[in-house]
Write an enzyme that holds these catalytic residues in place. Sequence first.
Site, PDB file in Angstrom:
ATOM      1  N   ASP A   1      -7.523 -14.842 -18.610  1.00 53.00           N
ATOM      2  CA  ASP A   1      -8.403 -15.371 -17.571  1.00 53.00           C
ATOM      3  C   ASP A   1      -9.459 -16.324 -18.144  1.00 53.00           C
ATOM      4  O   ASP A   1     -10.102 -15.995 -19.153  1.00 53.00           O
ATOM      5  CB  ASP A   1      -9.104 -14.171 -16.916  1.00 53.00           C
ATOM      6  CG  ASP A   1      -9.878 -14.535 -15.673  1.00 53.00           C
ATOM      7  OD1 ASP A   1      -9.242 -14.906 -14.681  1.00 53.00           O
ATOM      8  OD2 ASP A   1     -11.123 -14.434 -15.698  1.00 53.00           O
TER       9      ASP A   1
ATOM     10  N   ASP B   1      -3.312  -8.866 -16.976  1.00 55.79           N
ATOM     11  CA  ASP B   1      -4.369  -9.875 -16.934  1.00 55.79           C
ATOM     12  C   ASP B   1      -5.436  -9.476 -17.944  1.00 55.79           C
ATOM     13  O   ASP B   1      -5.849  -8.318 -17.996  1.00 55.79           O
ATOM     14  CB  ASP B   1      -4.978  -9.913 -15.520  1.00 55.79           C
ATOM     15  CG  ASP B   1      -5.303 -11.319 -15.068  1.00 55.79           C
ATOM     16  OD1 ASP B   1      -6.045 -12.009 -15.787  1.00 55.79           O
ATOM     17  OD2 ASP B   1      -4.823 -11.728 -13.987  1.00 55.79           O
TER      18      ASP B   1
ATOM     19  N   HIS C   1      -3.205 -16.571  -6.931  1.00 58.94           N
ATOM     20  CA  HIS C   1      -4.167 -15.887  -6.076  1.00 58.94           C
ATOM     21  C   HIS C   1      -5.444 -16.693  -5.856  1.00 58.94           C
ATOM     22  O   HIS C   1      -6.320 -16.255  -5.117  1.00 58.94           O
ATOM     23  CB  HIS C   1      -4.509 -14.533  -6.694  1.00 58.94           C
ATOM     24  CG  HIS C   1      -5.196 -14.682  -8.015  1.00 58.94           C
ATOM     25  ND1 HIS C   1      -4.557 -15.188  -9.124  1.00 58.94           N
ATOM     26  CD2 HIS C   1      -6.466 -14.432  -8.395  1.00 58.94           C
ATOM     27  CE1 HIS C   1      -5.415 -15.235 -10.128  1.00 58.94           C
ATOM     28  NE2 HIS C   1      -6.582 -14.781  -9.719  1.00 58.94           N
ATOM     29  N   ASP C   2      -5.583 -17.832  -6.521  1.00 56.82           N
ATOM     30  CA  ASP C   2      -6.772 -18.675  -6.346  1.00 56.82           C
ATOM     31  C   ASP C   2      -6.479 -19.944  -5.555  1.00 56.82           C
ATOM     32  O   ASP C   2      -7.388 -20.760  -5.339  1.00 56.82           O
ATOM     33  CB  ASP C   2      -7.321 -19.121  -7.715  1.00 56.82           C
ATOM     34  CG  ASP C   2      -7.841 -17.956  -8.549  1.00 56.82           C
ATOM     35  OD1 ASP C   2      -8.319 -16.967  -7.960  1.00 56.82           O
ATOM     36  OD2 ASP C   2      -7.768 -18.056  -9.785  1.00 56.82           O
TER      37      ASP C   2
ATOM     38  N   ASP D   1       0.846  -1.195   0.000  1.00 58.75           N
ATOM     39  CA  ASP D   1       0.000   0.000   0.000  1.00 58.75           C
ATOM     40  C   ASP D   1       0.878   1.241   0.000  1.00 58.75           C
ATOM     41  O   ASP D   1       1.622   1.479   0.943  1.00 58.75           O
ATOM     42  CB  ASP D   1      -0.906  -0.041   1.243  1.00 58.75           C
ATOM     43  CG  ASP D   1      -1.739   1.224   1.379  1.00 58.75           C
ATOM     44  OD1 ASP D   1      -1.881   1.960   0.373  1.00 58.75           O
ATOM     45  OD2 ASP D   1      -2.253   1.470   2.489  1.00 58.75           O
TER      46      ASP D   1
HETATM   47  C1  GLC Z   1     -10.031 -16.762 -12.813  1.00 56.61           C
HETATM   48  C2  GLC Z   1      -9.330 -15.888 -11.822  1.00 56.61           C
HETATM   49  C3  GLC Z   1     -10.165 -15.809 -10.584  1.00 56.61           C
HETATM   50  C4  GLC Z   1     -11.495 -15.200 -10.956  1.00 56.61           C
HETATM   51  C5  GLC Z   1     -12.166 -15.946 -12.101  1.00 56.61           C
HETATM   52  C6  GLC Z   1     -13.272 -15.145 -12.696  1.00 56.61           C
HETATM   53  O1  GLC Z   1     -10.168 -18.058 -12.365  1.00 56.61           O
HETATM   54  O2  GLC Z   1      -8.033 -16.370 -11.578  1.00 56.61           O
HETATM   55  O3  GLC Z   1      -9.544 -15.100  -9.559  1.00 56.61           O
HETATM   56  O4  GLC Z   1     -12.340 -15.222  -9.846  1.00 56.61           O
HETATM   57  O5  GLC Z   1     -11.268 -16.211 -13.144  1.00 56.61           O
HETATM   58  O6  GLC Z   1     -12.756 -14.058 -13.407  1.00 56.61           O
HETATM   59 CA    CA Z   2      -3.559   2.226  -1.224  1.00 52.22          CA
END
Ligand code: GLC
Ligand code: CA
Length: 555
Positions: A201, A98, A325-326, A21
Amino acid sequence: MKTRWYKDAVIYQIYPRSFCDGNGDGIGDIKGIISKLDYIKSLGVDAVWLSPVYKSPNDDNGYDISDYRDIMDEFGTLDEWKEMLDGMHARGIKLIMDLVVNHTSDEHAWFVESKNNNSEYRDYYIWRKGRGKNGKKPPNNWTSNFVGPAWEYDEASGEWYLHLFSKKQPDLNWENPKVRQEVADICNYWFDLGVDGFRCDVITYISKTDGLPNGKLAIPFIGWEKYTMGPRYHQYIHELNQRSFSKYDSMTVGESIGINPDNAFESIDESVEELDSVFSFDHMGVDFKFNIFPKKFDLKKYKKILSRWQQLPKTCQPTIFLENHDQPRSLPRFVGECKDKRELAGMSLAASILFIRATPYIYQGQEIGMTNCVFEDNDYMDIMSIRVLQTLKKRFPILLPYARKVLNLRARDNARTPMQWTGGENAGFSTAKPWMKVNPNYTEINVEDSEKRQDSLLNFYRKALAYRKGKEVIINGDFALVNPKDKDVFAYSREYDGKRLLVICNYKNKRVKFKLPKNISFNKANLALSNYLDSLTTPKDTVLREYEALVYELE
Ligand code: GLC
Ligand code: CA
């Protein structure tokens, strides 16, 4: 001209909300990333994959985009983004953005327009009449990837729209040529601003089976087989490649559920001109049945899955990742209770993936061995976790205790706790209260502390990445598993033009026997990398210590 630079690249993934941040509001942002560029450079990575930073109402933390050509207010401005990109390029780091184009946000101008029956944007999305009397039943039985039906009813027009994720993420209609041109234009817009590629994605969801037929009953989602790698997937991606990707020295990587070693050739071989590479998820399923029910991690199976990708022709570039991140954190996911040997375990995991033929991805915090976090119901911030809890509370409260256990292991929140920079307040992530819970182990696990110790996991990553760079045997060498039936050790060899590499990684927190197969003979051996100070300088039958990892050059 494509140089295919990604064949010798290591990519670092940043989840911007949780990275750093820069303006003291508790939310990670671009300014924060800029302040850490020297750190990123110091790792020795070649590129950053940045999770979405576009304008978004944040129903799914930026994976619901309302303006593809601008930056989310919470993250900063387009000018700050440009400064970040210049800062990366000045350091020789490329930027992968992304690309979230299976769906948009319901607040995107196209969707707002599309709600009007007569608009030219109506056909940008997938609108259908309902079934049953008065059309009050959804058009088919598909369920969303986030729990519940995949359709939302719109009173005003009396029709339903498809959303494979949340109802604030309506699916784009790729059958519409205008939509496909919009996507190419978006990509070219960012390429012209200087980005080096895209992570695409849920890209294998873009082409739905004609007529949108019912799916077969399945866990965890219904309809999956009707929209994954659908009938015109290849056509659309090839078209996008020709209109955009191929015009730049770019790299693309698809989030490609449904692509496996058997069908990878027709999707990523250089000759097909679609995507350069894909993430597959089979190796993430080894310890979760249907991706949700925990089961025992099976190293043999895991090795087999990874090695199948290695057998593809050299014109198909595999990827490798342990975290994103998933996913929950890789420690102790794949290596069992590592306790005081957490960093040794992290090194063994690192060595096991960094020298196979692939573009490796390292997720923020993985390099210091961040772990899963313990969450109470109110700590969860991810839409998926929240929906699971809400649904169970309302409909199946009896399942809650079990669900809580599974969520603690599996929730995407585990990867999204703020990056642990220091042992100080808020882990050095922010001067304000962070947007989500900080893992209390930050006092022990943080960058500041890792920097101080020569033998830290962080410094091991640096050594390993420096070692990898430019080595033909790692970029191109043939791969073979060593002792594929071994349940404790992940070992393999690489060979290219007379040069050989032997990698031996103990995945267990115990001493295990290692037998050097007869077919591995050599005159000279050189220990290139290991995580104990006094490792054997020559490979032979031995007893490996807890999480011991060894990398040898053989002649
Ligand atoms: C992909 C992303 C995930 C998101 C999903 C919908 O799986 O990695 O974080 O929730 O797509 O966009
Ligand atoms: Ca911030």
